[in-house]
Design an enzyme around this catalytic site. Structure first.
Site, PDB file in Angstrom:
ATOM      1  N   SER A 154       0.830  -1.200   0.000  1.00 40.85           N
ATOM      2  CA  SER A 154       0.000   0.000   0.000  1.00 40.85           C
ATOM      3  C   SER A 154       0.871   1.260   0.000  1.00 40.85           C
ATOM      4  O   SER A 154       1.659   1.448  -0.924  1.00 40.85           O
ATOM      5  CB  SER A 154      -0.953  -0.039   1.198  1.00 40.85           C
ATOM      6  OG  SER A 154      -1.941   0.948   1.094  1.00 40.85           O
ATOM      7  N   ASP A 182       0.079  -4.253  -3.996  1.00 38.34           N
ATOM      8  CA  ASP A 182      -1.097  -3.402  -4.160  1.00 38.34           C
ATOM      9  C   ASP A 182      -0.810  -1.966  -3.727  1.00 38.34           C
ATOM     10  O   ASP A 182      -1.375  -1.466  -2.750  1.00 38.34           O
ATOM     11  CB  ASP A 182      -2.296  -3.958  -3.395  1.00 38.34           C
ATOM     12  CG  ASP A 182      -3.616  -3.571  -4.061  1.00 38.34           C
ATOM     13  OD1 ASP A 182      -3.643  -3.456  -5.301  1.00 38.34           O
ATOM     14  OD2 ASP A 182      -4.618  -3.384  -3.353  1.00 38.34           O
ATOM     15  N   HIS A 246      -7.299  -5.783  -0.681  1.00 35.81           N
ATOM     16  CA  HIS A 246      -6.072  -4.989  -0.566  1.00 35.81           C
ATOM     17  C   HIS A 246      -5.014  -5.759   0.227  1.00 35.81           C
ATOM     18  O   HIS A 246      -3.837  -5.797  -0.159  1.00 35.81           O
ATOM     19  CB  HIS A 246      -6.420  -3.670   0.124  1.00 35.81           C
ATOM     20  CG  HIS A 246      -5.367  -2.620   0.070  1.00 35.81           C
ATOM     21  ND1 HIS A 246      -4.657  -2.311  -1.076  1.00 35.81           N
ATOM     22  CD2 HIS A 246      -4.908  -1.770   1.037  1.00 35.81           C
ATOM     23  CE1 HIS A 246      -3.815  -1.324  -0.817  1.00 35.81           C
ATOM     24  NE2 HIS A 246      -3.940  -0.985   0.459  1.00 35.81           N
TER      25      HIS A 246
END
Length: 317
Positions: A154, A182, A246
């Protein structure tokens, strides 16, 4: 206590004015793990020399930095599982970067989502911190840049990218590889290469896409793996689906480290070939050995709903 912000908290002037999430080297902690020392003790830049690994004149182990995302930490179970998988696989020095203080999620846990923009504003600074540690490894402990790999989830993916940019500015060369799990989409989707993780940040940049909302559909790396087309991961329920999808990027990558079967990337096209017909020249296995495959570009990756997630028993013919 009520905290109210007026104006754009992503503005540097606003951040300075309110000191929402002030950054200093002390706001980043590190955990150093090896096969011999698996204690999850926190160190700072000033105290890292107390760790046994840094009492040596030369560090010969390959180095892996692991950087968490927003609202997470280095001791979160998914990152602990990743570090354990790495230590089982190879003799690494693992540096787990804990920057939750710089994301304001440590001091204000009940208000953490208010501080996303402030956390975004500190990502480059945390990346510069990692670059500073890398410089120390290279110059003081003779670690070649080809022995350093970064993994980030992230916002941690963009932090890793910024670290890759900074070491090049410092004339250290490029990291061997950066793996973006991601990479965060909000505040980054429209950014150009200088303001996000980018394929030029390392010799090889591997990207896993698992959420189209919290992540991004944009191609970012040397190879981009769109797992289950990059969104709505199987096994993730509707209500918490985006967060689950996610986070799946971390779990997928850990399984790729842990198990012999691989997640197979098929070149993206209107009519992608079935994984059962994949060859080493056309398809790529997600994971630590991805760069050993010749193909570059974007890949579709089919997965199962449960671990180990691999399709076709993870075999490439």
């Amino acid at each position: 206590r009520l905290i109210m912000f007026v104006g754009d908290p992503s503005s540097s002037n606003e951040l300075d004015r309110f000191s929402v999430c002030p950054f200093s080297n002390d706001t980043v902690k590190m955990i150093f793990l090896t096969r011999e020392n698996r204690k999850h003790d926190f160190y700072t830049l000033d105290t890292m020399n107390r760790h046994n690994e840094f009492k040596k004149s030369i560090i010969k182990r390959p180095v892996v930095f692991i950087t968490h995302g927003f609202t997470s930490s280095a001791t979160e179970k998914n990152f602990v599982a990743m570090s354990e998988a790495l230590m089982h696989t190879g003799d690494f020095l693992i540096i787990m970067v804990d920057w939750r203080m710089a994301a304001c999620t440590d001091e204000y846990p009940g208000l953490k989502y208010m501080f996303y923009k402030a956390a975004v504003g500190n990502t480059r600074l945390v990346g510069n911190f990692i670059a500073m540690i890398a410089k120390k490894l290279v110059e003081q402990y003779k670690v070649p840049m080809t022995n350093i790999r970064l993994v980030g989830h992230s916002l941690g993916a963009h932090i890793s990218g910024f670290a890759g940019k900074r070491v090049q500015e410092l004339k250290l060369g490029k990291f061997s590889e950066i793996i973006g799990l991601d990479p965060a989409g909000p505040s980054f989707k429209k950014n150009d290469c200088s303001e996000r993780i980018c394929e030029t940040d390392a010799h090889y940049v591997q990207i896993l896409h698992t959420s189209s909302n919290l992540g991004t559909e944009r191609t970012l790396g040397t190879v981009d793996f769109y797992i289950n087309n990059g969104s709505n991961q199987p096994g993730c329920r509707y209500i918490i689906g985006e967060t689950c999808s996610h986070t799946r990027a971390v779990k997928y990558f850990t399984e790729c480290i842990r198990r012999e079967c691989c997640l197979i990337g098929v070149p993206q096209s209107k009519n992608p070939q079935p994984v059962s017909k994949c060859t080493r020249n056309e398809c790529v296995c997600v994971g630590l050995n991805a760069k050993k495959y010749p193909k570059r570009g974007s890949f579709y990756v089919p997965v199962e709903a449960e671990a180990p997630y691999c399709n076709n028993n993870g075999k490439i013919i």
